[in-house]
Motif scaffolding. Structure first.
Motif, short mmCIF file in Angstrom:
data_model
loop_
_atom_site.label_atom_id
_atom_site.label_comp_id
_atom_site.label_asym_id
_atom_site.label_seq_id
_atom_site.Cartn_x
_atom_site.Cartn_y
_atom_site.Cartn_z
N GLY A 1 -54.98 -64.36 80.86
CA GLY A 1 -54.37 -65.01 79.72
C GLY A 1 -54.38 -66.52 79.89
O GLY A 1 -54.93 -67.06 80.87
N VAL A 2 -53.75 -67.22 78.94
CA VAL A 2 -53.77 -68.69 78.95
C VAL A 2 -53.12 -69.24 80.21
O VAL A 2 -53.65 -70.17 80.85
N LYS A 3 -51.98 -68.68 80.60
CA LYS A 3 -51.26 -69.21 81.78
C LYS A 3 -52.10 -69.07 83.04
O LYS A 3 -52.23 -70.02 83.83
N ALA B 1 -59.51 -67.29 78.66
CA ALA B 1 -58.46 -66.51 77.98
C ALA B 1 -58.99 -65.80 76.74
O ALA B 1 -58.43 -64.79 76.31
N ASP C 1 -60.00 -65.35 72.62
CA ASP C 1 -59.20 -65.51 71.40
C ASP C 1 -59.39 -64.25 70.55
O ASP C 1 -60.46 -64.03 69.98
N SER C 2 -58.37 -63.45 70.49
CA SER C 2 -58.48 -62.19 69.74
C SER C 2 -58.66 -62.42 68.24
O SER C 2 -59.30 -61.63 67.54
#
Length: 948
Positions: free
Chosen positions: A198-200, A184, A186-187
């Motif tokens: 993304g995380v999901k 995912a 990390d911006s």
């Protein structure tokens, strides 16, 4: 069976996370000096709550040392897009570390590693040792550490974080968090991850494939084309991202886990910090017993600076208030040992510093040794000029470095080598040098080519805080603030005729004596420095007293030239004049007697001549002080008047004409006075050895002394003097518009007062009338009484009283000012200058009317004289820079109350006069804007008398 000290429950506090949460949780808040402290207050409150609620037996706060870490070598853009901290947060970082130490907790950081890595490492050590670990943070990056024995606690939400909470956030158990974060990204930290995931989605993929490596190997199985392509094209980014988010739990930490043993905060240290930052509510809680504190224990702090290839462990053995223990002092006799102490100073960022010499005269003293202290109880002594006790200086030149080495000298580092090693430390702008009367040490080291900077001076900090309430010597301050009596000089060097110089003191005694001086100085600094902020005196110290020290040191080093031949001639002239006066006095008395004997003089005046006003003291002898003789002379008696003349000339002869010749330095050919920086109640400098501020200027004899002070060939002496500065300040503070207008227009202020008070025109005014107005003008600002004015003008007391009442009637603001100052002094015990200096008046409520009246007069004058002192100090601080900016070579030599004296190359005289005048007249700005102009008058000549 002994109780085990092994950790049972370890608290690892994410200090960096605490900082930002505290900052955003509270509205903007500043101290009196403008320093923002909202994050400090939030952090302090959170720590207090944490300590009150936890059962942890080991605890530490972990900080990020810098934004750079080993991860930047893996991925150059790591955290590259993170914005800089808010400007108002930056000055709070150091204060928050101070807060941690004030709570007697270790503050841990290491360059090259993030706080999270250190937390991971300590957590692993603790669990492997059988302890429970609580990570105090809500940072998602730390959730990967949660497992049996390790949990997290969010102090803001008062919520525990375990495996269930982690899975709710990431969709996977804690041991799979790194895999999800790798995909995912990390911006916030600029961890790239895999675009489009993304995380999901990452959680779904990890649940299916188990880990990133397996997923990437089987990426071709992904049904969604874009997701499949992104994984295949960005496989390396996913692997790099995993390295970035995975916490390193094998850091070679310097501080062992055992150092985190919980210790109660020391009450004095904690309160000093809280008062410095003006946290009144928290102070009240501590003082009321609402927060448990102790009398002081031991803490350790580890500092690692890999950027400088230096690793040092600094043990703070006890807080400043703990008992002084000399057992830890070290005698440094090798360069290797000295290097270790220099490393310690670099590690902590400060060092207490003191010199031992052969004399109190800094211009003639030889350096014998140096002491350093980096923590309470951690001090050393570095001998460089000792000889065996009783040694007479049997020196050989032969150490190979040009150092004189006594044949009977004990083992020590050669002076030249020690100075060479210490010079970079003492001149390092990043290391604070702490001294007690550091001006002396500055002059000693300046003669060896070392410029000490930056510095703090415990003597001056105490002076700013407590003024004339007590002395500011180290021994007195130690007993007052540390309840410790230091070793006396006489204890190691003897006293009287048997006293030896310090270079003959045995090294073991010298070590304890000198290292203790540095140790005590450091402790005093830790006790006194925080009070400056708490008592709103930072500006006075930082902008007036501290920067003045090197300026005055340079003045003393410069000295001033005196004409030896002229002084010898003056001495003979004074001897002749004294002989003439003796003849006159003996003739008036009717017989010879010892004029210098107060007892014999009193008998002549009051028993033999029958003059009125004689009073005997406890010894049975008559008082014959200056006040008595002045009263008798005012009554028209010749003998006391001639005795006054005799006394003045005798003093001028002994104090100046004779003594100055002996005080000419053989190396420089000049006289070097010493300016006391912490001696007066109003902030004025005072001059000693010799006192060059006390030479009479209103008598011809006094002016003759000043004529002996001369310029070097090709130079002139330039005198720049504030004109009527205290009167101008009185007009400003009392808001007397006629006087302010007169000063703005350059009107004769004494003639104006005479016109206003006595109702006479200025034009054609009788000089005697102007003289009376002048006496009132100057007398009023010293709180003069009708009796005093009557004595000064030689008029009846009733007439003097009428003059003063007429003055107040014309200028009511002056009386209001006087009443206001006396009232303030009674309420506060001090009055303040316009710059905030406190002028303490300890006898303002004395039951003795005479002492109380004296203090009331001081309350009237101190704000004026003190403000004038502050102004000229501010000018002195700015003048060297202004001269340098204009490429002028003038040297400032003396300060005599409202006057500065310079030695100036003749061709630069006009330019120097202009620069100095401009600086002096603008000295109050920008801190203070006066409603009257300051005027600095200049004069120049070959000698001081004609220049003034």
């Amino acid at each position: 069976m002994a109780k085990s000290n092994a950790p049972k429950h370890v608290y690892l506090v994410d200090g960096s996370g605490y900082i930002f949460r505290a900052f955003h949780a509270l509205p903007p808040l500043t101290r009196a000096d403008g320093t923002p402290v909202n994050a400090v207050l939030g952090f302090t409150s959170m720590l207090m709550k944490l300590l009150a609620d936890t059962d942890a037996d080991h605890i530490a706060v972990i900080f990020d040392a810098s934004r750079e870490s080993f991860r930047n070598k893996i991925y150059a853009d790591y955290k590259a897009h993170r914005p800089d901290p808010p400007p108002e947060l930056i000055p709070q970082f150091a204060l928050i570390r101070e807060a941690t130490q004030a709570f007697n907790m270790p503050a841990i950081e290491m360059r090259g590693f993030e706080a999270d890595d250190l937390i991971a490492t300590y957590a692993r050590h603790a669990v492997e040792g059988g302890a429970e670990v609580t990570i105090v943070s809500s940072d998602k990056d730390l959730m990967q550490l949660i497992r049996p024995g390790i949990r997290m606690f969010d102090p803001m939400k008062n919520k525990s974080i375990g495996p269930v909470e982690v899975e709710e956030k990431f969709g996977v158990p804690p041991d799979k968090v790194v895999e999800v974060q790798a995909l995912a990204g990390d911006s916030t930290d600029n961890v790239p991850g895999v675009p489009g995931i993304g995380v999901k989605t990452a959680a779904e993929l990890i649940k299916t494939y188990g880990d990133v490596d397996t997923l990437l190997k089987r990426a071709g199985e992904i049904k969604q084309p874009k997701r499949r392509e992104s994984l295949q094209q960005n496989a390396e980014l996913a692997r790099i991202s995993r390295e970035l988010v995975k916490l390193k739990d094998d850091v070679a930490v310097e501080a062992p886990l055992g150092d985190f043993a919980r210790r109660e905060p020391d009450r004095d240290t904690l309160l000093a910090f809280l008062k410095a930052n003006q946290f009144r509510t928290v102070i009240a809680r501590v003082e009321s017993g609402g927060f448990k504190v102790s009398a002081g224990t031991t803490a350790s702090v580890t500092v690692t600076d890999t950027g400088r290839a230096v690793t040092a462990t600094v043990v703070v053995s006890s807080p400043a208030s703990a008992a002084v223990d000399r057992s830890g002092y070290e005698l440094v006799q090798s360069l290797d040992a000295l290097d270790r102490w220099i490393t310690r100073a670099h590690a902590v960022g400060f060092v207490a510093f003191d010199t031992e010499t052969t004399s109190l005269d800094s211009m003639r003293a030889e350096l014998v040794g140096i002491s350093l202290a980096t923590a309470p109880g951690a001090a050393c002594y570095i001998p460089v000029g000792h000889r065996a006790a009783g040694g007479q200086g049997n020196f050989d030149l032969g150490d190979g470095n040009g150092n004189a080495v006594a044949r009977d000298a004990p083992p020590q580092i050669p002076l030249k080598d020690a100075v060479a090693r210490l010079k970079p430390l003492l001149e390092d702008p990043g290391i604070l040098k702490i001294g007690q009367n550091i001006k002396y040490d500055m002059e000693i080291m300046a003669r060896l080519g070392v410029r000490i900077a930056p510095h703090d001076d415990t003597m001056l900090i105490s002076y700013v805080l407590e003024g004339a309430l007590h002395g500011h010597g180290m021994d007195e301050l130690s007993e007052l603030h540390l309840q410790h009596t230091p070793i006396k000089f006489s204890d190691v060097a003897g006293s009287g005729k048997t006293q030896i110089t310090f270079d003959q003191v045995p090294l073991d005694k010298a070590k304890d004596y000198s290292a203790e001086d540095a140790d005590v100085t450091l402790r005093l600094h830790q006790v006194l420095k925080p009070r400056l902020c708490a008592e709103r005196l930072v500006t006075m110290y930082e902008t007036v007293e501290r920067p003045l020290v090197p300026i005055v040191a340079d003045m003393e080093l410069a000295g001033i030239k005196v004409d030896r031949a002229q002084l010898n001639k003056l001495s003979k002239d004074f001897s002749d004049r004294l002989a003439e006066l003796e003849i006159q006095i003996h003739k008036l008395a009717g017989h010879e007697f010892n004029i210098g004997s107060p007892k014999q003089l009193g008998e002549v005046l009051f028993d033999e001549m029958g003059l009125q006003g004689g009073k005997k003291g406890k010894t049975g002898a008559y008082a014959t002080g200056a006040d008595v003789l002045e009263d008798l002379a005012a009554q028209g008696h010749d003998l006391p008047a001639r005795v006054m003349d005799w006394r003045q000339i005798a003093k001028l002869k002994s104090t100046y004409a004779d003594a100055l010749v002996e005080q000419i330095n053989p190396q420089t050919g000049r006289v070097h006075t010493s300016f006391a920086l912490a001696a007066t109640s109003t902030g004025r400098l005072s001059s000693t050895d010799p006192n060059l501020q006390n030479i009479p200027v209103r008598t011809e004899e006094g002016r003759k002394i000043r004529r002996a002070f001369v310029a070097e060939p090709g130079h002139k002496l330039l005198s720049v003097d504030y004109s009527q500065i205290e009167l101008r300040l009185a007009a400003h503070v009392a808001e007397v518009e006629p006087l302010k207008q007169a000063f703005r227009e350059g009107t004769d202020i004494h003639a104006l007062t005479a016109s206003q008070v006595f109702g006479v025109p200025v034009k054609g005014m009788d000089p005697m009338v102007r003289r009376r107005a002048k006496a009132i003008n100057f007398g009023i600002i010293y709180g003069i009484s009708p009796f005093g004015l009557a004595q000064q003008l030689g008029i009846p007391q009733g007439e003097a009283k009428a003059y003063i009442e007429a003055y107040f009637a014309r200028y009511p603001g002056i009386r209001d000012y006087m009443d206001r100052m006396k009232k303030r002094a009674r309420e506060m015990g001090y009055v303040t200058t316009l710059f905030g200096r406190r002028c303490h008046l300890p006898g303002i409520k004395d039951i003795n009317p005479a002492r109380r009246s004296f203090m009331e007069r001081a309350a009237i004058n101190a704000p004026l004289q003190g403000t004038a002192a502050d102004i000229i100090k501010r000018a002195m601080i700015r003048i060297p820079g202004a001269l340098a900016a204009n490429k002028l070579k003038a040297r400032m030599l003396l300060q005599v109350h409202d006057e500065l004296l310079f030695e100036v190359p003749e061709q630069e005289l006009e330019a120097t006069s202009s620069v100095v005048k401009k600086v002096m007249e603008g000295a109050p700005l920008p801190a203070l804007e006066l409603s009257v102009p300051l005027v600095a008058e200049t004069g120049s000549a070959d000698n001081w008398a004609e220049a003034h």
